[in-house]
Design a protein around this motif. Structure first.
Motif, PDB file in Angstrom:
ATOM      1  N   SER A  32       0.801  -1.227   0.000  1.00 34.67           N
ATOM      2  CA  SER A  32       0.000   0.000   0.000  1.00 34.67           C
ATOM      3  C   SER A  32       0.838   1.283   0.000  1.00 34.67           C
ATOM      4  O   SER A  32       0.296   2.360  -0.178  1.00 34.67           O
ATOM      5  CB  SER A  32      -0.954   0.018   1.199  1.00 34.67           C
ATOM      6  OG  SER A  32      -0.236  -0.028   2.404  1.00 34.67           O
ATOM      7  N   ILE A  33       2.149   1.159   0.180  1.00 31.12           N
ATOM      8  CA  ILE A  33       3.033   2.327   0.172  1.00 31.12           C
ATOM      9  C   ILE A  33       4.021   2.163  -0.970  1.00 31.12           C
ATOM     10  O   ILE A  33       4.744   1.170  -1.035  1.00 31.12           O
ATOM     11  CB  ILE A  33       3.802   2.463   1.503  1.00 31.12           C
ATOM     12  CG1 ILE A  33       2.834   2.629   2.659  1.00 31.12           C
ATOM     13  CG2 ILE A  33       4.775   3.634   1.434  1.00 31.12           C
ATOM     14  CD1 ILE A  33       3.506   2.553   4.017  1.00 31.12           C
ATOM     15  N   GLU A  34       4.049   3.137  -1.861  1.00 33.92           N
ATOM     16  CA  GLU A  34       4.964   3.070  -2.999  1.00 33.92           C
ATOM     17  C   GLU A  34       6.291   3.755  -2.663  1.00 33.92           C
ATOM     18  O   GLU A  34       6.346   4.666  -1.856  1.00 33.92           O
ATOM     19  CB  GLU A  34       4.339   3.759  -4.200  1.00 33.92           C
ATOM     20  CG  GLU A  34       3.111   3.039  -4.723  1.00 33.92           C
ATOM     21  CD  GLU A  34       2.524   3.725  -5.937  1.00 33.92           C
ATOM     22  OE1 GLU A  34       3.205   4.570  -6.551  1.00 33.92           O
ATOM     23  OE2 GLU A  34       1.362   3.411  -6.254  1.00 33.92           O
ATOM     24  N   GLU A  35       7.316   3.297  -3.299  1.00 30.18           N
ATOM     25  CA  GLU A  35       8.647   3.891  -3.220  1.00 30.18           C
ATOM     26  C   GLU A  35       9.194   3.973  -1.792  1.00 30.18           C
ATOM     27  O   GLU A  35       9.686   5.013  -1.354  1.00 30.18           O
ATOM     28  CB  GLU A  35       8.666   5.277  -3.866  1.00 30.18           C
ATOM     29  CG  GLU A  35       8.403   5.238  -5.363  1.00 30.18           C
ATOM     30  CD  GLU A  35       8.674   6.571  -6.026  1.00 30.18           C
ATOM     31  OE1 GLU A  35       9.745   7.143  -5.783  1.00 30.18           O
ATOM     32  OE2 GLU A  35       7.806   7.023  -6.791  1.00 30.18           O
ATOM     33  N   ILE A  36       9.117   2.863  -1.064  1.00 31.55           N
ATOM     34  CA  ILE A  36       9.785   2.813   0.241  1.00 31.55           C
ATOM     35  C   ILE A  36      11.281   2.931  -0.022  1.00 31.55           C
ATOM     36  O   ILE A  36      11.848   2.219  -0.832  1.00 31.55           O
ATOM     37  CB  ILE A  36       9.463   1.512   0.989  1.00 31.55           C
ATOM     38  CG1 ILE A  36       7.963   1.471   1.342  1.00 31.55           C
ATOM     39  CG2 ILE A  36      10.324   1.384   2.240  1.00 31.55           C
ATOM     40  CD1 ILE A  36       7.507   0.178   1.974  1.00 31.55           C
ATOM     41  N   ARG A  37      11.924   3.874   0.656  1.00 36.06           N
ATOM     42  CA  ARG A  37      13.339   4.166   0.396  1.00 36.06           C
ATOM     43  C   ARG A  37      14.275   3.500   1.405  1.00 36.06           C
ATOM     44  O   ARG A  37      15.269   2.922   1.042  1.00 36.06           O
ATOM     45  CB  ARG A  37      13.596   5.682   0.432  1.00 36.06           C
ATOM     46  CG  ARG A  37      12.812   6.460  -0.562  1.00 36.06           C
ATOM     47  CD  ARG A  37      13.301   6.165  -1.955  1.00 36.06           C
ATOM     48  NE  ARG A  37      12.570   6.997  -2.910  1.00 36.06           N
ATOM     49  CZ  ARG A  37      13.025   7.374  -4.057  1.00 36.06           C
ATOM     50  NH1 ARG A  37      14.212   7.013  -4.440  1.00 36.06           N
ATOM     51  NH2 ARG A  37      12.295   8.109  -4.861  1.00 36.06           N
ATOM     52  N   ILE A  38      13.945   3.645   2.681  1.00 35.25           N
ATOM     53  CA  ILE A  38      14.838   3.164   3.734  1.00 35.25           C
ATOM     54  C   ILE A  38      14.001   2.522   4.832  1.00 35.25           C
ATOM     55  O   ILE A  38      12.921   3.003   5.168  1.00 35.25           O
ATOM     56  CB  ILE A  38      15.665   4.325   4.332  1.00 35.25           C
ATOM     57  CG1 ILE A  38      16.606   4.897   3.275  1.00 35.25           C
ATOM     58  CG2 ILE A  38      16.455   3.872   5.558  1.00 35.25           C
ATOM     59  CD1 ILE A  38      17.355   6.132   3.725  1.00 35.25           C
ATOM     60  N   ALA A  39      14.531   1.446   5.388  1.00 35.44           N
ATOM     61  CA  ALA A  39      13.928   0.826   6.567  1.00 35.44           C
ATOM     62  C   ALA A  39      15.008   0.752   7.642  1.00 35.44           C
ATOM     63  O   ALA A  39      16.096   0.240   7.394  1.00 35.44           O
ATOM     64  CB  ALA A  39      13.404  -0.559   6.237  1.00 35.44           C
ATOM     65  N   GLU A  40      14.697   1.292   8.800  1.00 34.15           N
ATOM     66  CA  GLU A  40      15.656   1.309   9.901  1.00 34.15           C
ATOM     67  C   GLU A  40      15.066   0.535  11.079  1.00 34.15           C
ATOM     68  O   GLU A  40      13.972   0.843  11.547  1.00 34.15           O
ATOM     69  CB  GLU A  40      15.935   2.747  10.327  1.00 34.15           C
ATOM     70  CG  GLU A  40      16.879   2.865  11.479  1.00 34.15           C
ATOM     71  CD  GLU A  40      17.132   4.302  11.885  1.00 34.15           C
ATOM     72  OE1 GLU A  40      17.802   4.502  12.903  1.00 34.15           O
ATOM     73  OE2 GLU A  40      16.647   5.229  11.198  1.00 34.15           O
ATOM     74  N   VAL A  41      15.786  -0.481  11.538  1.00 37.03           N
ATOM     75  CA  VAL A  41      15.330  -1.271  12.682  1.00 37.03           C
ATOM     76  C   VAL A  41      15.550  -0.461  13.955  1.00 37.03           C
ATOM     77  O   VAL A  41      16.659  -0.011  14.232  1.00 37.03           O
ATOM     78  CB  VAL A  41      16.092  -2.617  12.766  1.00 37.03           C
ATOM     79  CG1 VAL A  41      15.706  -3.364  14.038  1.00 37.03           C
ATOM     80  CG2 VAL A  41      15.820  -3.462  11.531  1.00 37.03           C
ATOM     81  N   ASN A  42      14.478  -0.270  14.705  1.00 37.30           N
ATOM     82  CA  ASN A  42      14.558   0.510  15.945  1.00 37.30           C
ATOM     83  C   ASN A  42      14.534  -0.347  17.194  1.00 37.30           C
ATOM     84  O   ASN A  42      15.125   0.014  18.207  1.00 37.30           O
ATOM     85  CB  ASN A  42      13.409   1.511  16.027  1.00 37.30           C
ATOM     86  CG  ASN A  42      13.590   2.656  15.085  1.00 37.30           C
ATOM     87  OD1 ASN A  42      14.701   3.049  14.786  1.00 37.30           O
ATOM     88  ND2 ASN A  42      12.490   3.186  14.596  1.00 37.30           N
ATOM     89  N   LYS A  43      13.823  -1.471  17.122  1.00 40.17           N
ATOM     90  CA  LYS A  43      13.675  -2.266  18.330  1.00 40.17           C
ATOM     91  C   LYS A  43      13.380  -3.704  17.949  1.00 40.17           C
ATOM     92  O   LYS A  43      12.649  -3.970  16.998  1.00 40.17           O
ATOM     93  CB  LYS A  43      12.540  -1.710  19.189  1.00 40.17           C
ATOM     94  CG  LYS A  43      12.364  -2.392  20.511  1.00 40.17           C
ATOM     95  CD  LYS A  43      11.289  -1.711  21.346  1.00 40.17           C
ATOM     96  CE  LYS A  43      11.150  -2.407  22.684  1.00 40.17           C
ATOM     97  NZ  LYS A  43      10.120  -1.793  23.499  1.00 40.17           N
ATOM     98  N   LEU A  44      13.966  -4.617  18.696  1.00 37.71           N
ATOM     99  CA  LEU A  44      13.681  -6.037  18.567  1.00 37.71           C
ATOM    100  C   LEU A  44      13.187  -6.527  19.914  1.00 37.71           C
ATOM    101  O   LEU A  44      13.784  -6.212  20.945  1.00 37.71           O
ATOM    102  CB  LEU A  44      14.951  -6.819  18.189  1.00 37.71           C
ATOM    103  CG  LEU A  44      15.677  -6.403  16.915  1.00 37.71           C
ATOM    104  CD1 LEU A  44      17.010  -7.140  16.817  1.00 37.71           C
ATOM    105  CD2 LEU A  44      14.825  -6.671  15.698  1.00 37.71           C
ATOM    106  N   ASP A  45      12.096  -7.274  19.915  1.00 37.68           N
ATOM    107  CA  ASP A  45      11.649  -7.882  21.158  1.00 37.68           C
ATOM    108  C   ASP A  45      10.957  -9.201  20.878  1.00 37.68           C
ATOM    109  O   ASP A  45      10.721  -9.565  19.728  1.00 37.68           O
ATOM    110  CB  ASP A  45      10.775  -6.937  21.989  1.00 37.68           C
ATOM    111  CG  ASP A  45       9.485  -6.518  21.318  1.00 37.68           C
ATOM    112  OD1 ASP A  45       8.919  -7.299  20.539  1.00 37.68           O
ATOM    113  OD2 ASP A  45       9.020  -5.409  21.581  1.00 37.68           O
ATOM    114  N   ILE A  46      10.681  -9.939  21.929  1.00 40.26           N
ATOM    115  CA  ILE A  46      10.026 -11.237  21.812  1.00 40.26           C
ATOM    116  C   ILE A  46       8.843 -11.261  22.764  1.00 40.26           C
ATOM    117  O   ILE A  46       8.978 -10.934  23.951  1.00 40.26           O
ATOM    118  CB  ILE A  46      10.987 -12.383  22.182  1.00 40.26           C
ATOM    119  CG1 ILE A  46      12.195 -12.392  21.255  1.00 40.26           C
ATOM    120  CG2 ILE A  46      10.259 -13.722  22.136  1.00 40.26           C
ATOM    121  CD1 ILE A  46      13.269 -13.379  21.671  1.00 40.26           C
TER     122      ILE A  46
END
Length: 68
Positions: A32-46
């Motif tokens: 649903s979102i066009e032209e995603i440029r960057i993805a930055e991981v902010n948090k990992l959890d379980i």
């Protein structure tokens, strides 16, 4: 001429891994979102379910370009 980008936060989940949770989040968002440029991981959890199953969660900031 300059560009304008929007940044939003998304969360993906997976019973396999944090990497799979990130992939699920990006694949879903890209529908649903066009032209995603960057993805930055902010948090990992379980998340630990009552039955002992683990759910890996990856929180991402993604940026995409505004269309003119």
């Amino acid at each position: 001429m300059g560009s304008v980008y929007k940044i939003i936060e998304i969360v993906g989940t997976s019973e396999k891994s944090w990497e799979d949770a990130a992939r699920v989040a990006l694949e879903t968002a890209s529908k649903s979102i066009e032209e995603i440029r960057i993805a930055e991981v902010n948090k990992l959890d379980i998340k630990i379910e009552k039955d002992g199953r683990l759910t890996f969660r990856t929180k991402l900031d993604i940026s995409f370009k505004y269309k003119k």
